[in-house]
Design an enzyme around this catalytic site. Sequence first.
Site, PDB file in Angstrom:
ATOM      1  CE  LYS A  39       6.856 -16.784  19.021  1.00  0.00           C
ATOM      2  NZ  LYS A  39       7.725 -17.103  17.893  1.00  0.00           N
TER       3      LYS A  39
ATOM      4  CG  ASP B  11       3.445 -25.568   7.762  1.00  0.00           C
ATOM      5  OD1 ASP B  11       4.643 -25.458   8.104  1.00  0.00           O
ATOM      6  OD2 ASP B  11       2.546 -25.867   8.558  1.00  0.00           O
ATOM      7  CG  HIS B  12       8.524 -21.772   7.508  1.00  0.00           C
ATOM      8  ND1 HIS B  12       7.610 -21.297   8.409  1.00  0.00           N
ATOM      9  CD2 HIS B  12       9.675 -21.932   8.200  1.00  0.00           C
ATOM     10  CE1 HIS B  12       8.194 -21.182   9.594  1.00  0.00           C
ATOM     11  NE2 HIS B  12       9.447 -21.560   9.502  1.00  0.00           N
TER      12      HIS B  12
ATOM     13  CG  ASP C  38       2.839 -18.225  15.634  1.00  0.00           C
ATOM     14  OD1 ASP C  38       2.633 -17.794  14.490  1.00  0.00           O
ATOM     15  OD2 ASP C  38       3.946 -18.138  16.207  1.00  0.00           O
TER      16      ASP C  38
ATOM     17  CE  LYS D 281       1.876 -20.049  11.074  1.00  0.00           C
ATOM     18  NZ  LYS D 281       2.861 -19.083  11.565  1.00  0.00           N
TER      19      LYS D 281
ATOM     20  CE  LYS E 174      11.838 -25.142   9.863  1.00  0.00           C
ATOM     21  NZ  LYS E 174      12.788 -24.057   9.975  1.00  0.00           N
TER      22      LYS E 174
ATOM     23  CG  HIS F 216       5.046 -24.487  11.807  1.00  0.00           C
ATOM     24  ND1 HIS F 216       4.789 -24.248  10.475  1.00  0.00           N
ATOM     25  CD2 HIS F 216       5.352 -23.281  12.346  1.00  0.00           C
ATOM     26  CE1 HIS F 216       4.938 -22.951  10.239  1.00  0.00           C
ATOM     27  NE2 HIS F 216       5.266 -22.347  11.346  1.00  0.00           N
TER      28      HIS F 216
ATOM     29  NE  ARG G 240      -2.735  -0.250   3.223  1.00  0.00           N
ATOM     30  CZ  ARG G 240      -3.480  -0.406   4.307  1.00  0.00           C
ATOM     31  NH1 ARG G 240      -4.786  -0.456   4.185  1.00  0.00           N
ATOM     32  NH2 ARG G 240      -2.946  -0.499   5.493  1.00  0.00           N
TER      33      ARG G 240
HETATM   34  C1  BG6 Z   1       6.423 -18.984  12.193  1.00  0.00           C
HETATM   35  C2  BG6 Z   1       5.802 -18.406  13.429  1.00  0.00           C
HETATM   36  O1  BG6 Z   1       5.469 -19.665  11.430  1.00  0.00           O
HETATM   37  O2  BG6 Z   1       7.460 -19.890  12.557  1.00  0.00           O
HETATM   38  C3  BG6 Z   1       6.842 -17.719  14.285  1.00  0.00           C
HETATM   39  O3  BG6 Z   1       4.783 -17.472  13.067  1.00  0.00           O
HETATM   40  C4  BG6 Z   1       7.994 -18.650  14.574  1.00  0.00           C
HETATM   41  O4  BG6 Z   1       6.270 -17.250  15.496  1.00  0.00           O
HETATM   42  C5  BG6 Z   1       8.502 -19.288  13.289  1.00  0.00           C
HETATM   43  O5  BG6 Z   1       9.019 -17.907  15.198  1.00  0.00           O
HETATM   44  C6  BG6 Z   1       9.527 -20.375  13.594  1.00  0.00           C
HETATM   45  O6  BG6 Z   1      10.113 -20.807  12.405  1.00  0.00           O
HETATM   46  P1  BG6 Z   1      11.585 -21.414  12.390  1.00  0.00           P
HETATM   47  O7  BG6 Z   1      11.766 -21.882  10.987  1.00  0.00           O
HETATM   48  O8  BG6 Z   1      12.506 -20.320  12.793  1.00  0.00           O
HETATM   49  O9  BG6 Z   1      11.574 -22.522  13.397  1.00  0.00           O
END
Ligand code: BG6
Length: 486
Positions: free
Chosen positions: A334, A171-172, A229, A142, A176, A234, A42
């Site tokens: 965390k 979903d990253h 989250d 997400k 991995k 994950h 934006r």
């Molecule tokens: C994200 C979360 O999807 O994954 C974050 O929103 C988190 O809160 C992160 O810190 C962790 O990813 P990674 O790859 O660093 O373990």
Amino acid sequence: MTTFVLFGGTGDLAKRKIIPALYSAFVNGRLDASFSFIGAAREALSEEEFRARVTASIETYASKDSANSPEKLAAFLALTYYSKIDAREAADFDVLKQRLHTSDANATLFYLATGPDIFIPVVEQLSKHGLVEGNARVVVEKPLGRDAQSAKDINHSLRNYLNENQIYRIDHYLGKEMVQNLLALRFANSFLEPLWNRKWIQDVQISISEQVGVESRGDFYDHTGALRDMVQNHLLQLVSIVAMEPPVNANPDAIRDEKVKVLRALHKFSPEEVSKKTVRGQYRAGAVDGKPVVGYQSEPGVPTASRNETFVAIRAEIDNWRWAGVPFYLRTGKRMANRSAEITINFKPIPYSIFGKSQGPMRSNRLVITLQPEESVQLFLKAKEPGEGIRLSDVALNLDFAEASSSRRVESYERLLLDAMHGDLTLFVRDDELNAAWAWIDPIMSAWQNDSEGLKSYIAGSWGPAASSYLLAQHGAAWGEEYVDA
Ligand code: BG6
């Protein structure tokens, strides 16, 4: 795919992950010759201003081996453009359309790294402008929804404009390296499969601990919490890959068909079960790596009386023949003692020890799959220590991937971006998986909402509330770090 359009192009995720990943793919020659990159947001930025931000992102976050060449950076910036787009302004999309030379809409990947409230307005405009016809693809980040109903609504609206095979729900964790290796480990080796069930496995533990706090995302995080989250996406994705049946082949839908069955078989908790089988916590001030850190309620953007959880531990169960009775202990938090992501398969103890009690209690065999900080697979066996008499100790058969292979490590975002560009949906989440995951999370969320007592606190830099240890101890189990010989 030749054009990559990044909505949310000036946001945090773009800066930290997506732009560096794209740049790494570029530097390593993985992008089409006619590739170009359009950042969209934006803010009214000039092309040059956006390029300056892209440069800063690469200098700060790209891996060292990709960030070091001024020529390559200049070549990447020459392919980088900016479009000011307000999701609700049709005229902004006219400009984008002209940029995209619409005849080639097929070759465009749109990445929505924005809040979920913007997904539908953007996709609607793209559709009205004829930009998502044919083979155009849309990656959505997400969180997809806040609960089962809102996720269904988003999916339903996306499907008004797109076919399922145009939607790449990222979903990253699935990108991995070790997660894909888990598929290889399970389905390209013969010796594990006969052991991979309730007869031989005592419990499965999946733990993702982070040392970071909420950083600059206090406001977002306080409306999200660790369950939404990390667990809904994950952790449940990891559960589904550990527990799935062998797919008929390695095609995306064959794999996702098996994963969704696991998610559907997760035992849904009654409110009583939620209080017995889940633990939620919030960090207080403490120290991480020897440095003092503030408590969650003093983080910027977080209300001082927040009841939001920054830690979750769950004793999950899968109601099917393979896994009935095997606890899946899930944990994430965390500001914990370590940064690590690990899957531990604890095998059953031996039925009887011929070595007598002098050896003390023996920890049974276990397979530990470490996703980060290093990638490894270790199988812990008992062996005799050299010397007189028999003294047993744990010895690891150790597969260290950094040492075992000289291939370039590909970060998860880069891999997933390339997969989306190549049309490979295997590592993306299908709508039914998402719905099944939310259907399991919903009862936990509602029970927590109705229980004002349940939130425990833990000291930043610890392994979470004591209740998390008790969750396992009452069943004779313990988290990996709690074993003296671990
Ligand atoms: C994200 C979360 O999807 O994954 C974050 O929103 C988190 O809160 C992160 O810190 C962790 O990813 P990674 O790859 O660093 O373990």
